[in-house]
Write an enzyme that holds these catalytic residues in place. Structure first.
Site, PDB file in Angstrom:
ATOM      1  CG  HIS A 656      -2.772   7.639   9.649  1.00 40.54           C
ATOM      2  ND1 HIS A 656      -1.720   7.051   8.974  1.00 40.54           N
ATOM      3  CD2 HIS A 656      -3.603   6.616   9.984  1.00 40.54           C
ATOM      4  CE1 HIS A 656      -1.931   5.738   8.889  1.00 40.54           C
ATOM      5  NE2 HIS A 656      -3.069   5.461   9.505  1.00 40.54           N
ATOM      6  CG  ASP A 711       1.038   8.838   8.248  1.00 41.14           C
ATOM      7  OD1 ASP A 711       0.835   9.213   9.424  1.00 41.14           O
ATOM      8  OD2 ASP A 711       0.448   7.875   7.713  1.00 41.14           O
ATOM      9  N   GLY A 803      -5.050  -1.398  10.118  1.00 42.71           N
ATOM     10  CA  GLY A 803      -4.559  -1.924  11.390  1.00 42.71           C
ATOM     11  C   GLY A 803      -3.061  -2.172  11.385  1.00 42.71           C
ATOM     12  CB  SER A 805      -1.616   2.521  10.227  1.00 46.60           C
ATOM     13  OG  SER A 805      -2.161   2.689   8.965  1.00 46.60           O
TER      14      SER A 805
END
Ligand code: ARG
Length: 855
Positions: A656, A711, A803, A805
Site C-alpha cells: 500500500h 499487502d 508511518g 507501514s
C-alpha cells in the site's frame, strides 16, 4: 509507533566471574625445581616430580600400595600432594608515610625510582622473613610503580608455596600490615610502610610476563584528553595471547575519567575469553577492579569510568585467535569532587549519582537532604537505577547501595518511587572499593498526602498511573496493585485464581499469563492423551509418530528425535525433498535435514553488537539493534514508509505504500530513496548510514487496495548494500514457520508516536504479542484474511501507527536469530483498546519472494 509502556529494560553485560586462582606452565628459568608442574590451587590433582630417584621411590611406593592397602596409598598421595609447590604471585600496594613524591618516581628507569624500589624490596623481604608461611618460600619481589598522595608503591611478590600453605599465605598477605625500618646512617627518619596488603593474582599479569611492547604509562596533560588503543587498532586485530597494560595517571589532587569510545573484543565465554579489566589502582588486584569487559558494545553504550584517586590501570589478556579490532579509549583528569550530595529546599528537582551516566567512582559516599516547602510530603522517583555488582547475594545490598527511609536499594531496578510521609527525607549513596555501575537518576516532588495522584490511580508503591490502566490485565504498578481487587469484565476477561483479570483469548494458549497458571489449568486433556496447540486432545501414542495428527503440526514439533516424515503443507522440506518433523528448524543452530539444508543460507538475523544499551527512558532503539530496518523517503515528504533488508539488493515492504495516490506516482521507483543503517531521521549523514535509489518496485499482484489483502511489496536497490555493523539482513521464515499465539515480537519504526500525532525522530521499538486468528477475526470482524495476523495488546498502549507501514515484525527465534514474522500493514487508529495492529504474514509469501528475487 506508539509504545508508552515499557516492559523490559535493555540487556546489560554480564561480568565474567573469573577466579583468581591459576596454574602455571613448568618453567626452568625461574629458579624453581626443574620439571615441577604447578597446579591450579583449587585443583586437587596429584603432582609428580620427575626426578629418577624419586621415581624409583615412587615405583616402590606403587608396589607397596598394591601389596599393602589403599589407605596407605592414599596417605602417600596425600603427603605428595600437600608438599607439591605452587607458584603464586601476589599483587599489592603499600604506603610510604615518610617519603615525598618526586616526579622521577613516575619513570621506572630513573635512579630515584631504582633506589626507592630497592628499599621497598628490602622491607618486603624483611616482612616476609618474619613469617614462617612466607619467608622460606619467597622467590622475588618487584616494584612496578609509585604514585603520589602519601607515596604509594605498587609491587608484586612471587612465592613457591607448598600446597598446604597456600590458603594460609593468602590470608597473611591480605592482612594489612605495617613495616618500620630503623633509620639508616645519615637518614634521620625511619622508613615506615603502612597498609601493606597483597592479593593472589593471575601470574600472566606479573611484570615479568608482560609483553614489553604492550605496557604503557600515560600521564594526563592539563585538561586535555589522552587517547590510547589496543595495538593495531582499528586496521588490524589485536594479537592473540597478548598481555597488555596501560597505567594511567593524573596530577596529585586529580581523579581520572576514562571512556572506551569503541569496544570490540572476542565474545565473552565462560573460559579463556579475552578480557579487559579496569582497576582503581596501579596494581591489578581484584578488590580494586572497577569493571571486566569483553564482547562488543554499541557506540552508544556508556563506558565511562571514574577513579577515586589519580590512577587507573587497564589490562588486556587475550587468548583467542579470533580477529577483533580491540578498543579505543580516552582519559583526562578532573579535580576531585570536594563533596557529593547536597540540600534541596524546592518543591521539585533532580539529582543523580556522581558523574551519571558515567560509572560512579568507587569509595564514595553522598548524602542528599530534601525538604519540600509547605505542608506537603516528599516522594523520590528513581527513573534509572543501576547499582549492579558481581557476587552480591540477591536481596542484600552489602556493597554499593542507595539508602532512603531506612531501606537499602541496589542492583538493577525498573523505575520506582519511594514516598515519604513527611516533608523531609535523606538519601544516602554508598559505593565500596570495587566494581561500579552507571548509578541512578532521580527526581523528587512534593505531594499532598490526602491526594498523592490527582486525577490518576496511586500504586501502592506511590507511583501514579493513568486510571485506564487499572484492571486492564497488565501490571503497571511494579507491585501489581493496579491489578488487585478488580472486577473482571466477563465478556472479554478471564478471572485468574489470584484475581487478576486477563484477556479471555490468553486462556489455554500455553503461556502462564496469570502468574499462577490458572489460565492454563483445565486446558489439559484426559489421561493418556495430550493437548495440541489448537486444543485438540489426541492419544499419546500419536505424539512424535511422524504424522501430523493435530493438524497444526504441534504433535510433531517438539519431539526429542527429529524424524523424517511424509511431507505436508506444514512440514519443513529439506533440499533433498525429504521432510522433517521439527517445527521451525531453519537456522536454529542444529542440523535437522540429513543434507544440512536447514542450516544453509543463515547469514541473517544477527546483530553485530553483543551488548545493547540500557534504554534510558522510553523505547528508543539503539545503534545497530535493528540493522535490517530501512527508512523510505519521498522527495519533499521525508520518511513515508518502513521496509526490511533481506539481501544486499532486496527489501520487503508493504504494497500500500507504493500505490499511486491523488495523482502522486508512489509506484515510480525514482521518487524513493532508501536509508539503511539509519537510527535518527535528523542524522541521515551519520557514519554508517547508506543512501540507495530503487531500481524496481514489485507490488504483490493480488494486493487489494480496499481490503489490504496481500499487502506486501519487494523493492530492488539500484546498487547492492554493503553489510556492516548497522546494515544486516533479517532472516526470512520458511513457509511452514509458525509464530504461535502469545509469542512476544518486536515492532520498529519511525511512525507516529500518538494516533494523529507526529513521526518519531529516533527509531522506536515496542514489544507486542501474537494474537490468535479467531480472536483477531472477532476483534476486527469481516476484515481479516489468511494473509493477515493481529499482533498487539487488547488493552492497547503499544502498537504500530502511521508511518510504520512496510516495516518488519522482528521475532527472536531459536538460537537468538531474528526472523521477520510480518509487515506493518494497517490498524483501526493506533493503540486503541481491543484494536490490535494488523500485519502481513511473512511465511505465506516465502515462495513468492523466492520466485521474484531468488532470495
Ligand atoms: N497504514 C499505516 C501506514 O501507512 C500503518 C498503520 C498501522 N497501524 C496500526 N494501528 N498498527 O503507516
Amino acid at each position: 509507533m506508539k509504545s508508552n509502556r515499557v516492559r523490559k529494560g535493555g540487556g546489560r553485560p554480564k561480568d565474567l566471574g573469573a577466579g583468581l586462582k591459576y596454574s602455571s606452565q613448568p618453567q626452568n628459568s625461574n629458579g624453581l625445581e626443574e620439571g615441577v608442574e604447578f597446579l591450579p590451587v583449587n585443583n586437587a590433582k596429584k603432582v609428580e616430580k620427575r626426578d629418577p630417584r624419586r621415581r624409583a621411590v615412587l615405583v616402590a611406593v606403587v608396589v607397596a600400595v598394591s601389596l599393602l592397602s589403599l589407605t596407605a596409598g592414599f596417605l602417600v598421595w596425600h603427603f605428595q600432594y600437600r608438599n607439591a609447590r605452587v607458584q603464586t604471585v601476589f599483587n599489592g600496594y603499600l604506603r610510604l608515610t615518610n617519603e615525598k613524591f618526586l616526579d622521577a618516581y613516575e619513570n621506572s628507569s630513573s635512579t630515584e625510582f631504582g633506589s626507592l624500589a630497592g628499599k621497598v624490596k628490602d622491607a618486603l623481604k624483611l616482612l616476609y622473613s618474619e613469617s614462617p608461611v612466607l619467608g622460606p618460600y619467597h622467590r622475588e619481589s618487584s616494584v612496578t610503580a609509585f604514585s603520589e598522595g602519601s607515596v604509594i608503591a605498587y609491587y608484586w611478590s612471587e612465592f613457591s608455596l607448598p600446597q598446604r600453605l597456600v590458603q594460609e599465605a593468602e590470608r597473611v598477605m591480605a592482612r594489612e600490615r605495617v613495616i618500620t625500618l630503623p633509620p639508616r646512617s645519615r637518614a634521620l627518619q625511619s622508613f615506615v610502610m603502612t597498609s601493606v596488603v597483597a592479593f593472589p593474582t593471575d601470574p600472566r599479569m606479573a611484570q615479568t610476563t608482560l609483553d614489553n611492547s604492550c605496557s604503557f604509562a600515560l600521564h594526563a596533560r592539563g585538561q586535555e584528553q589522552t587517547r590510547f588503543t589496543t595495538p593495531g587498532f582499528p586496521d588490524s586485530p589485536y594479537p592473540a595471547r597478548a598481555r597488555c597494560q596501560w597505567a594511567l595517571r593524573g596530577d596529585a589532587e586529580a581523579v581520572l575519567s576514562l571512556t572506551f569510545r569503541s569496544f570490540d573484543v572476542a565474545p565473552c565465554d565462560e573460559r579463556g575469553s579475552d578480557l579487559v579489566v579496569v582497576y582503581n589502582s596501579l596494581s591489578p588486584v581484584e578488590p580494586h577492579a572497577l569493571v571486566r569487559l569483553c564482547g562488543t558494545y554499541p557506540p552508544s553504550y556508556n563506558l565511562t569510568f571514574l577513579s577515586s584517586q589519580n590512577v587507573l590501570l587497564v589490562t588486556l589478556i587475550t587468548h583467542s585467535e579470533r580477529r577483533h579490532p580491540g578498543f579505543k579509549a580516552v582519559f583526562f583528569q578532573l579535580p576531585k569532587m570536594s563533596s557529593c550530595g547536597g540540600t534541596f529546599r524546592d518543591a521539585q528537582g533532580t539529582f543523580s549519582s556522581p558523574y551519571y551516566p558515567g560509572h560512579y567512582p568507587p569509595n564514595t559516599d553522598c548524602t542528599w537532604t530534601i525538604e519540600v516547602p509547605g505542608n506537603r510530603n516528599v516522594k523520590v522517583i528513581f527513573r534509572q537505577f543501576f547499582l549492579v555488582e558481581p557476587d552480591v547475594a540477591l536481596g542484600t545490598c552489602t556493597k554499593d547501595y542507595v539508602e532512603i527511609l531506612g531501606t537499602r536499594y541496589c542492583g538493577e531496578r525498573p523505575q520506582f518511587v519511594v514516598a515519604g510521609n513527611s516533608s523531609r527525607v535523606t538519601v544516602r549513596f554508598h559505593s565500596d572499593q570495587s566494581y561500579t555501575d552507571t548509578g541512578f537518576l532521580a527526581e523528587f516532588l512534593s505531594y499532598n498526602s490526602s491526594d498523592p495522584c490527582p486525577g490518576m490511580f496511586t500504586c501502592k508503591t506511590g507511583r501514579c498511573i493513568q486510571k485506564t490502566l487499572r484492571c486492564d490485565g497488565w501490571a503497571d504498578c511494579t507491585d501489581y496493585s493496579d491489578e488487585k481487587n478488580c472486577k473482571c469484565n466477563a465478556s472479554h476477561q478471564f478471572t485468574c485464581k489470584n484475581e487478576f483479570c486477563k484477556p479471555l483469548f490468553w486462556v489455554c494458549d500455553g503461556v502462564n499469563d496469570c502468574g499462577d497458571s490458572s489460565d492454563e489449568l483445565g486446558c489439559s486433556c484426559p489421561a493418556e492423551t495430550f493437548r495440541c496447540s489448537n486444543g485438540k486432545c489426541l492419544p499419546k501414542s500419536q505424539q512424535c509418530d511422524g504424522r501430523d495428527d493435530c493438524g497444526d503440526g504441534s504433535d510433531e514439533a517438539t519431539c526429542a528425535k527429529v524424524s523424517t516424515v511424509p511431507c505436508t503443507s506444514r512440514t519443513y522440506r529439506c533440499h533433498s525433498g525429504l521432510c522433517v518433523s521439527k517445527a521451525n528448524p531453519e537456522c536454529d543452530g542444529k542440523q535437522d535435514c540429513a543434507d544440512g539444508s536447514d542450516e544453509k543460507d543463515c547469514d541473517c538475523g544477527l546483530r553485530s553488537f553483543s551488548k545493547q544499551s540500557r534504554v534510558v527512558g522510553g523505547q528508543n532503539a539503539d545503534v545497530g539493534e535493528w540493522p535490517w530496518q530501512v527508512s523510505l523517503h519521498v522527495q519533499g515528504q521525508g520518511h513515508v514508509c518502513g521496509a526490511s533488508l533481506i539481501s544486499p539488493t532486496w527489501l520487503v515492504s508493504a504494497a500500500h505504500c507504493y500505490a499511486d495516490d491523488g495523482g502522486f506516482r508512489y509506484s515510480d521507483p525514482a521518487v524513493w530513496t532508501a536509508y539503511l543503517g539509519l537510527l535518527d531521521q535528523s542524522k541521515r549523514s551519520a557514519p554508517g548510514v547508506q543512501e540507495h535509489r530503487l531500481k524496481r518496485i514489485i507490488r504483490h499482484p493480488s494486493f487489494n487496495d480496499f481490503t489490504y489483502d496481500y499487502d506486501i511489496a519487494l523493492l530492488e536497490l539500484e546498487r547492492p548494500a554493503a553489510f556492516s555493523s548497522v546494515v544486516r539482513p533479517i532472516c526470512l521464515p520458511d513457509a511452514t514457520h509458525v509464530f504461535r499465539a502469545g509469542k512476544a515480537i518486536w515492532v520498529t519504526g519511525w511512525g507516529h508516536t500518538q494516533e494523529g500525532g507526529t513521526g518519531a525522530v529516533v527509531l522506536q521499538k515496542g514489544e507486542i504479542r501474537v494474537i490468535n486468528q479467531t480472536t483477531c477475526e472477532k476483534l476486527l470482524p469481516q476484515q481479516i484474511t489468511a494473509r493477515m495476523m493481529c499482533v498487539g495488546y487488547l488493552s492497547g498502549a503499544v502498537d504500530a501507527c502511521q508511518g510504520d507501514s512496510g516495516g518488519p515484525l522482528s521475532s527472536v527465534e531459536a538460537d537468538g536469530r531474528i526472523f521477520q514474522a510480518g509487515v506493518v500493514s494497517w490498524g483501526e487508529g493506533c493503540a486503541r483498546r481491543e484494536k490490535p495492529g494488523v500485519y502481513t504474514r511473512l511465511p505465506w509469501f516465502r515462495s513468492w519472494i523466492k520466485d521474484q528475487t531468488g532470495v
